[in-house]
Design an enzyme around this catalytic site. Structure first.
Site, PDB file in Angstrom:
ATOM      1  CG  HIS A   1     -11.899  49.220  22.786  1.00  0.00           C
ATOM      2  ND1 HIS A   1     -12.028  50.254  21.878  1.00  0.00           N
ATOM      3  CD2 HIS A   1     -10.575  48.970  22.883  1.00  0.00           C
ATOM      4  CE1 HIS A   1     -10.816  50.608  21.454  1.00  0.00           C
ATOM      5  NE2 HIS A   1      -9.921  49.844  22.047  1.00  0.00           N
TER       6      HIS A   1
ATOM      7  CG  ASP B   1      -8.365  47.373  16.689  1.00  0.00           C
ATOM      8  OD1 ASP B   1      -7.417  47.524  17.482  1.00  0.00           O
ATOM      9  OD2 ASP B   1      -9.296  48.190  16.587  1.00  0.00           O
TER      10      ASP B   1
END
Length: 561
Positions: A241, A316
């Site tokens: 992230h 993702d």
């Protein structure tokens, strides 16, 4: 509780009339020229009828829209009207900010599907969510199950199926038809900052069995499962992230440690696979490799050609830094499609993604035939799982499904079976009924209440009133205040029971504690399970699903009382 819980995953691979067969049993590493992909033994062929017809009627804008899964906006269908009209997306993904209560979520789901029906070819949406359970659970309502590592500790695939089937029934009641689960990553790095308890364990065969069991239960109960994160996120020390993890691992080690769960899922016909924003240079070769999400060598080469997977591949989230460091957001979308991906999850600038994809088609960089391949996979999966002809959501009945007492009983059953007693010096546990117990640390209030309910004498006064101290920990190996609580209790001459609610790697941080009980989760049912073990109402039966190198303890360790 009307759940269909299979003992093995047996849905069809996405067999498409215009694309090659979905699954294969060929050995990893073999040349695609040596073996034609064959359907897996457990898969039943599925030939779509509606999907090819829909595709033939679509213009390029419709097609590009089906490649997009956008972040839901607000808490109502009206909040999403603009982006649905502008982009005709293939799906939306819900997050905490979109979710308030059962009736609101169900109404929003029904409303956005109505809006989708009015745009372009009127294709229903995939409505997805990250409802892994435990640490990653978006729903503010419904049943809270323990994390995947707790399920791994049970060693019981029927409990994995029960967790997934119950979750699927609740998602279906809310109009959610896709779950970004199960996690198929093998957690081999104790310091992994992003996977940890989200993984079933460090044993690839255990993870494979559990991931396949959960995927089968999801699909059997009306929810598309997405196995993630290929080629594996379990050996990272960076959170994708916020950065780009680099896994400099030889291919043979990857095949042995991290591929098996994905190979098993593919052989079983899993509906969809999510890519990882990780850099694995030894899998791709060359001097300037791309993250797996953008790597033709990994997606088209290994996943498609070598493993024979022809199901839906999704990225993702594309707003994560692990995939945005080298290219513009539009370029990332194009490169993902060039790599072999089908759906683009959460492009941070949908208009830029659409513009870049359209431009790539016009320039000949991407052919419309290549776009058609991905759109057909998406449409075929929607047809296969009943999304194209789904019954309307029962908005008023949604809450009753989520409040079914059988669901809470299922969650407690999983939690009780997962509790793992790793240390019990002098047979400290279970405590005697009259012993005074003080509770401190993480989850102290909830554990104390559960101990009281279990008939234990919970005290909160002077040292002389307590015989033992229960110290709740979570990530205790890096939390000095938790160690201080244990040290303080030992200084008072009290017996200490550590209740670990995160990964069990902090076992080495508390060598002075007489008892160490691993829960792998901080949900209510896990804390209740701890109290039941301490009180002697439940005999611990869990086994460590990971090695704990710092404490020299191997996976499989687990005591009983």
């Amino acid at each position: 509780m009307r759940l269909s819980v299979p003992h093995a995953l047996a849905p069809a691979c996405v067999g498409l009339a215009l694309i090659a067969t979905a699954c294969t049993n060929e050995e990893v590493g073999s040349s695609p020229e040596d073996h034609e992909p064959q359907p897996s033994a457990g898969a039943e062929p599925f030939e779509p009828v509606l999907a090819p017809r829909l595709l033939s009627e679509m213009d390029l804008d419709d097609k590009i829209g089906q490649l997009l899964v956008l972040t839901a906006q607000g808490t109502s269908a009206a909040d999403n009207a603009a982006q649905i009209e502008a982009h005709r997306p293939g799906g939306l993904i819900y997050f905490d900010a979109n979710l308030e209560g059962a009736e609101q979520i169900a109404a929003m789901s029904a409303g956005v599907q109505d809006l989708a029906a009015e745009q372009g070819r009127g294709v229903p949406l995939f409505l997805g969510i990250d409802q892994e359970q435990g640490l990653v659970a978006r729903l503010p309502v419904g049943t809270g199950f323990p994390d995947a590592m707790a399920v791994g500790a049970t060693r019981d695939t029927e409990l994995a199926e029960l967790r997934a089937a119950t979750t699927a029934e609740e998602l279906t009641a809310l109009g959610v038809n896709l779950n970004y689960a199960p996690v198929a990553d093998v957690n081999t790095d104790p310091n992994n900052p992003v996977i940890g308890v989200r993984s079933f364990g460090s044993d690839p065969d255990l993870v494979a069995r559990m991931a396949v069991a959960e995927a089968g239960a999801y699909s059997a109960n009306g929810v598309v499962p997405v196995a993630k994160h290929f080629p594996g996120h379990g050996d990272t020390d960076v959170d994708s992230h916020s950065g780009l993890p680099v896994i400099d691992m030889p291919r043979d080690r990857w095949e042995a440690e991290h591929l098996p769960p994905f190979k098993a899922a593919i052989d079983a016909g899993v509906d969809a696979i999510m890519t990882a924003h990780v850099l694995m240079p030894q899998l791709v070769g060359g001097e300037d490799p791309e993250p797996a999400t953008l790597s033709p060598e990994i997606i088209d080469g290994i996943l498609r050609e070598e493993l024979g997977y022809d199901g839906v591949v999704t990225t993702d989230a594309l707003n994560m830094e692990g995939v945005r460091q080298r290219h513009s957001d539009g370029e990332v979308a194009v490169r993902a499609l060039e790599a072999g991906v089908d759906q683009l999850l959460m492009p941070p600038d949908p208009a830029a993604a659409v513009s870049a994809i359209r431009g790539a088609v016009e320039e000949g960089r991407l052919t419309e035939e290549r776009i058609d391949e991905s759109v057909l996979r998406v449409l075929a999966l929607k047809e296969k799982r009943g999304v194209l002809e789904a019954e309307p959501v029962d908005v008023e009945g949604a809450a009753a499904v989520l409040e079914d007492p059988a669901h809470a009983e299922a969650a407690q059953r999983v939690a009780d079976a997962s509790a793992t007693l790793v240390r019990n010096e002098g047979g400290l546990l279970p405590l005697a009924e009259g012993d005074g117990v003080r509770v401190r640390g993480v989850g102290a209030e909830e554990i104390a209440a559960a101990l009281t309910e279990a008939g234990m004498n919970v005290v909160d006064g002077a040292a002389g009133e307590a015989d033992a101290v229960v110290v709740g920990t979570e990530g205790g190996s890096g939390a000095s205040e938790q160690s201080a609580l244990v040290a303080s209790a030992r200084a008072e001459g009290l017996l200490v029971v550590v209740v670990s609610q995160g990964t069990p790697y902090d076992l080495a941080a508390f060598p002075e504690a007489e008892a160490f009980l691993a829960l792998y989760s901080s949900v209510d049912v896990s804390r209740a399970a701890a109290a039941r073990v301490v009180a002697g109402l439940v005999k611990p039966s869990g086994k460590l699903p990971v090695d704990v190198p710092a404490a020299d303890v191997e996976a499989g360790t687990g005591l009983t009382t």
